[in-house]
Every structure is written in C-alpha cells, then in structure tokens.
Scaffold this motif. Structure first.
Motif, PDB file in Angstrom:
ATOM      1  N   HIS A   1       0.832  -1.201   0.000  1.00  0.00           N
ATOM      2  CA  HIS A   1       0.000   0.000   0.000  1.00  0.00           C
ATOM      3  C   HIS A   1       0.871   1.257   0.000  1.00  0.00           C
ATOM      4  O   HIS A   1       0.369   2.362  -0.203  1.00  0.00           O
ATOM      5  CB  HIS A   1      -0.899   0.028   1.236  1.00  0.00           C
ATOM      6  CG  HIS A   1      -2.151  -0.775   1.089  1.00  0.00           C
ATOM      7  ND1 HIS A   1      -2.301  -2.018   1.640  1.00  0.00           N
ATOM      8  CD2 HIS A   1      -3.301  -0.513   0.436  1.00  0.00           C
ATOM      9  CE1 HIS A   1      -3.506  -2.496   1.344  1.00  0.00           C
ATOM     10  NE2 HIS A   1      -4.130  -1.595   0.607  1.00  0.00           N
ATOM     11  N   GLY A   2       2.165   1.089   0.269  1.00  0.00           N
ATOM     12  CA  GLY A   2       3.065   2.227   0.393  1.00  0.00           C
ATOM     13  C   GLY A   2       3.608   2.664  -0.954  1.00  0.00           C
ATOM     14  O   GLY A   2       4.407   1.963  -1.562  1.00  0.00           O
ATOM     15  N   LEU A   3       3.189   3.831  -1.429  1.00  0.00           N
ATOM     16  CA  LEU A   3       3.623   4.286  -2.750  1.00  0.00           C
ATOM     17  C   LEU A   3       5.092   4.693  -2.748  1.00  0.00           C
ATOM     18  O   LEU A   3       5.811   4.449  -3.721  1.00  0.00           O
ATOM     19  CB  LEU A   3       2.743   5.440  -3.221  1.00  0.00           C
ATOM     20  CG  LEU A   3       1.243   5.154  -3.284  1.00  0.00           C
ATOM     21  CD1 LEU A   3       0.517   6.303  -3.971  1.00  0.00           C
ATOM     22  CD2 LEU A   3       0.950   3.837  -3.981  1.00  0.00           C
ATOM     23  N   THR A   4       5.551   5.297  -1.664  1.00  0.00           N
ATOM     24  CA  THR A   4       6.974   5.620  -1.559  1.00  0.00           C
ATOM     25  C   THR A   4       7.800   4.348  -1.577  1.00  0.00           C
ATOM     26  O   THR A   4       8.833   4.266  -2.249  1.00  0.00           O
ATOM     27  CB  THR A   4       7.250   6.419  -0.275  1.00  0.00           C
ATOM     28  OG1 THR A   4       6.530   7.657  -0.327  1.00  0.00           O
ATOM     29  CG2 THR A   4       8.734   6.709  -0.108  1.00  0.00           C
ATOM     30  N   GLU A   5       7.337   3.341  -0.846  1.00  0.00           N
ATOM     31  CA  GLU A   5       8.018   2.049  -0.818  1.00  0.00           C
ATOM     32  C   GLU A   5       8.054   1.433  -2.213  1.00  0.00           C
ATOM     33  O   GLU A   5       9.089   0.900  -2.649  1.00  0.00           O
ATOM     34  CB  GLU A   5       7.285   1.125   0.158  1.00  0.00           C
ATOM     35  CG  GLU A   5       7.897  -0.238   0.353  1.00  0.00           C
ATOM     36  CD  GLU A   5       7.166  -1.014   1.442  1.00  0.00           C
ATOM     37  OE1 GLU A   5       7.773  -1.248   2.502  1.00  0.00           O
ATOM     38  OE2 GLU A   5       5.987  -1.378   1.249  1.00  0.00           O
ATOM     39  N   ALA A   6       6.941   1.502  -2.933  1.00  0.00           N
ATOM     40  CA  ALA A   6       6.873   0.926  -4.273  1.00  0.00           C
ATOM     41  C   ALA A   6       7.869   1.596  -5.221  1.00  0.00           C
ATOM     42  O   ALA A   6       8.589   0.922  -5.965  1.00  0.00           O
ATOM     43  CB  ALA A   6       5.453   1.051  -4.820  1.00  0.00           C
ATOM     44  N   VAL A   7       7.913   2.922  -5.201  1.00  0.00           N
ATOM     45  CA  VAL A   7       8.830   3.643  -6.092  1.00  0.00           C
ATOM     46  C   VAL A   7      10.279   3.356  -5.705  1.00  0.00           C
ATOM     47  O   VAL A   7      11.146   3.179  -6.571  1.00  0.00           O
ATOM     48  CB  VAL A   7       8.543   5.159  -6.057  1.00  0.00           C
ATOM     49  CG1 VAL A   7       9.586   5.933  -6.864  1.00  0.00           C
ATOM     50  CG2 VAL A   7       7.147   5.443  -6.602  1.00  0.00           C
ATOM     51  N   TYR A   8      10.546   3.298  -4.427  1.00  0.00           N
ATOM     52  CA  TYR A   8      11.923   3.094  -3.953  1.00  0.00           C
ATOM     53  C   TYR A   8      12.458   1.706  -4.314  1.00  0.00           C
ATOM     54  O   TYR A   8      13.616   1.560  -4.712  1.00  0.00           O
ATOM     55  CB  TYR A   8      11.971   3.294  -2.437  1.00  0.00           C
ATOM     56  CG  TYR A   8      13.371   3.219  -1.865  1.00  0.00           C
ATOM     57  CD1 TYR A   8      14.306   4.220  -2.130  1.00  0.00           C
ATOM     58  CD2 TYR A   8      13.754   2.161  -1.060  1.00  0.00           C
ATOM     59  CE1 TYR A   8      15.585   4.151  -1.613  1.00  0.00           C
ATOM     60  CE2 TYR A   8      15.038   2.085  -0.534  1.00  0.00           C
ATOM     61  CZ  TYR A   8      15.956   3.086  -0.811  1.00  0.00           C
ATOM     62  OH  TYR A   8      17.224   3.015  -0.300  1.00  0.00           O
ATOM     63  N   LEU A   9      11.603   0.676  -4.222  1.00  0.00           N
ATOM     64  CA  LEU A   9      12.072  -0.690  -4.390  1.00  0.00           C
ATOM     65  C   LEU A   9      12.054  -1.168  -5.844  1.00  0.00           C
ATOM     66  O   LEU A   9      12.926  -1.942  -6.247  1.00  0.00           O
ATOM     67  CB  LEU A   9      11.220  -1.647  -3.558  1.00  0.00           C
ATOM     68  CG  LEU A   9      11.265  -1.507  -2.033  1.00  0.00           C
ATOM     69  CD1 LEU A   9      10.290  -2.496  -1.399  1.00  0.00           C
ATOM     70  CD2 LEU A   9      12.676  -1.736  -1.504  1.00  0.00           C
ATOM     71  N   CYS A  10      11.070  -0.733  -6.606  1.00  0.00           N
ATOM     72  CA  CYS A  10      10.701  -1.475  -7.824  1.00  0.00           C
ATOM     73  C   CYS A  10      11.323  -0.955  -9.111  1.00  0.00           C
ATOM     74  O   CYS A  10      11.687   0.212  -9.226  1.00  0.00           O
ATOM     75  CB  CYS A  10       9.173  -1.469  -7.971  1.00  0.00           C
ATOM     76  SG  CYS A  10       8.328  -2.283  -6.604  1.00  0.00           S
ATOM     77  N   ASP A  11      11.396  -1.859 -10.094  1.00  0.00           N
ATOM     78  CA  ASP A  11      11.716  -1.498 -11.473  1.00  0.00           C
ATOM     79  C   ASP A  11      10.470  -0.996 -12.194  1.00  0.00           C
ATOM     80  O   ASP A  11      10.559  -0.188 -13.126  1.00  0.00           O
ATOM     81  CB  ASP A  11      12.228  -2.716 -12.251  1.00  0.00           C
ATOM     82  CG  ASP A  11      13.549  -3.234 -11.731  1.00  0.00           C
ATOM     83  OD1 ASP A  11      14.447  -2.411 -11.488  1.00  0.00           O
ATOM     84  OD2 ASP A  11      13.689  -4.459 -11.564  1.00  0.00           O
ATOM     85  N   GLU A  12       9.322  -1.502 -11.777  1.00  0.00           N
ATOM     86  CA  GLU A  12       8.051  -1.194 -12.428  1.00  0.00           C
ATOM     87  C   GLU A  12       6.945  -1.336 -11.395  1.00  0.00           C
ATOM     88  O   GLU A  12       7.019  -2.214 -10.519  1.00  0.00           O
ATOM     89  CB  GLU A  12       7.807  -2.167 -13.582  1.00  0.00           C
ATOM     90  CG  GLU A  12       6.488  -1.995 -14.296  1.00  0.00           C
ATOM     91  CD  GLU A  12       6.245  -3.056 -15.357  1.00  0.00           C
ATOM     92  OE1 GLU A  12       5.329  -2.863 -16.183  1.00  0.00           O
ATOM     93  OE2 GLU A  12       6.960  -4.087 -15.356  1.00  0.00           O
ATOM     94  N   VAL A  13       5.940  -0.489 -11.477  1.00  0.00           N
ATOM     95  CA  VAL A  13       4.793  -0.568 -10.576  1.00  0.00           C
ATOM     96  C   VAL A  13       3.533  -0.770 -11.413  1.00  0.00           C
ATOM     97  O   VAL A  13       3.244   0.015 -12.316  1.00  0.00           O
ATOM     98  CB  VAL A  13       4.656   0.700  -9.702  1.00  0.00           C
ATOM     99  CG1 VAL A  13       3.393   0.627  -8.850  1.00  0.00           C
ATOM    100  CG2 VAL A  13       5.890   0.874  -8.822  1.00  0.00           C
TER     101      VAL A  13
END
Length: 271
Positions: A212-224
C-alpha cells in the motif's frame, strides 16, 4: 544442492531471458458472500520478465493479495491461468515460487535456523546441508548470532528477516511478497527495504511485491503495476527509471516525487 549463494544470481537454467518469469493470462476471479457473488478481478493480463522487481499497488480491496495468491498457486482463479517459466501453476510449488506474507508465520517451537530450514526438511534435504544453507541466509539478512533464538525472542523486524530468509531458502527463481513490511514502523520498513534490495541485487530473482506504500513501491521497484478499484483491472504499468543502487536521498528528488504522484493520481481517481 550448492551452498554457494552467489551462484543464484544467474537465471535458473529452466528460465531464459526471452521467456517471461511469470505470465498471467485472462485472470478473472469471483467469490461468494452472504450477499451474493463478488467480482474481485477482471481479465488481468500481466507478463513479468526474469530478474525484475515489480510492485502491485491499488485501492484497498482491489484484489492485489488475491492475485498474488493465484500466482503462488494458493488460490485457483475462476478463469484464466498463471505460468512460471512457461509451466502452469496449479498448486503451491516452493521450488519455483517462494512466498513471504505480511505476518512472518513462524513456527513458535522452532528456532530461527529451524524455521528457515523447514522447507528443505520437508523436501528431505539432509540436516547438515539444510542448516548450512539456513545459516548462510540468516547471515545474509543480518541475523548472524540469532540462529538459535525462538520467535518470541525476536523483534517484529527480526521475524520478518527470518521469513525473508525462509522465502529464499529453496532458491526459487520467483519470490512473491504480500505486504511483508506493513506491520512494521517506518524506520524498520526502510531498513528492511534496503536489506531486501541488497539481497535482490546479489541474486536478481524475479520479485512481485504487493504494497500500500507508494513511496516504498517507487523506492524498491523497477516497475509498478497499478490496479483499479474492484473489480481489479490493470490501469497502468509505470516504469521506475531511477538508477540503482537506490539511496534514501532519492526520495527527496523531484523525479521521485513525480513518479509517486503519477501512481497516486491513478489510485486517487479510483477512490
């Protein structure tokens, strides 16, 4: 089984770079409630290349976790199919798919070492071999010296480290993670996020990460991948073109903020 974990950075022989690590085709899912049938997911098509770190986000109740459980073979979709390295997923297959849940779900009567080694025990791997591998993984996640502690002797963050190590234990090419840091405080989440990226960078497994964490998603991922509100459908696939290795300082950049806002604007419209 080789105990040299560095070898696993290379793609498994069963998975080639021109073949999707995960392929979701036409997934639709319905379930019954006391008030009738609910359409949870509708016509989900998703292909994930080997070695990619892909996030799944969307409004609450959009079916993110259900989709992940279908990828894991723990839930059967009403329609459609899932394949890993071209092979259909019809049941749990821990040698192909590791799963880390929101709750660590450790066996309370087993030590950290025994919890990590447990999947290998179920496969009949000799004790010395499975404990050597589990010990390496606990060292990798920063728990050297805690091998013989029981879950009640570990903090929440430590338990999640054990769960992550257990997910890697059978060296699966794909790791599915269902909000693994959701119950932790922000500082611990960020620390474990960095630990996860460090391990991922070393082994380059394919990761699908629900959050649910958008900051977490952007920080970790190659693609969301952004799902719509129920019934969940793929709204967009946002490429995260930040350089690696990721650093916390990136969160303060204008580009990071634009990526996060792009994802949030899609979700906000659904709300």
């Amino acid at each position: 089984m080789s105990l040299d974990l560095a070898e696993s950075r290379q793609a498994p022989s069963a998975m080639t770079q021109d073949q999707p690590a995960i392929e979701v085709r036409g997934i639709t899912h319905r379930y019954q409630t006391g008030r009738g049938e609910v359409l949870a997911l509708r016509d989900i098509n998703l292909s994930v290349a080997p070695g990619r770190f892909v996030g799944l986000v969307g409004p609450s109740g959009c079916g993110k976790s259900s989709l992940l459980m279908m990828m894991a073979g723990l839930v059967r979709p009403s329609e459609g199919s899932v394949a890993v390295a071209g092979a259909p997923v019809t049941r749990p297959a821990p040698e192909r798919l590791g799963v880390v849940f929101q709750e660590a779900s450790l066996l309370p009567w087993r030590t950290a070492l025994e919890n990590v080694a447990f999947p290998l025990k179920l496969r009949g791997v000799p004790r010395a071999e499975r404990e050597a591998r589990a010990g390496q993984l606990l060292h990798l996640v920063g728990l050297k010296g805690f091998e013989h502690r029981h879950p009640h002797e570990l903090s929440g963050g430590m338990k999640q480290r054990v769960a992550i190590a257990r997910g890697f234990c059978q060296d699966p090419p794909v790791l599915l993670m269902d909000e693994p840091f959701a119950a932790l405080d922000e500082q611990t989440r960020m620390t474990l996020g960095d630990e996860l990226l460090r391990i991922w960078d070393r082994h380059r497994k394919t990761v699908v990460f629900v959050t649910h964490g958008l900051t977490e998603a952007v920080y970790l991922c190659d693609e969301v991948v952004v799902l719509s509100g129920r019934p969940g459908e793929v709204l967009a696939r946002i490429e995260i073109d930040l350089p690696r290795p990721r650093t916390w300082e990136m969160m303060a950049t204008e580009h990071f903020g634009r990526l996060r806002e792009q994802i949030w604007s899609l979700i906000r419209r659904q709300a």
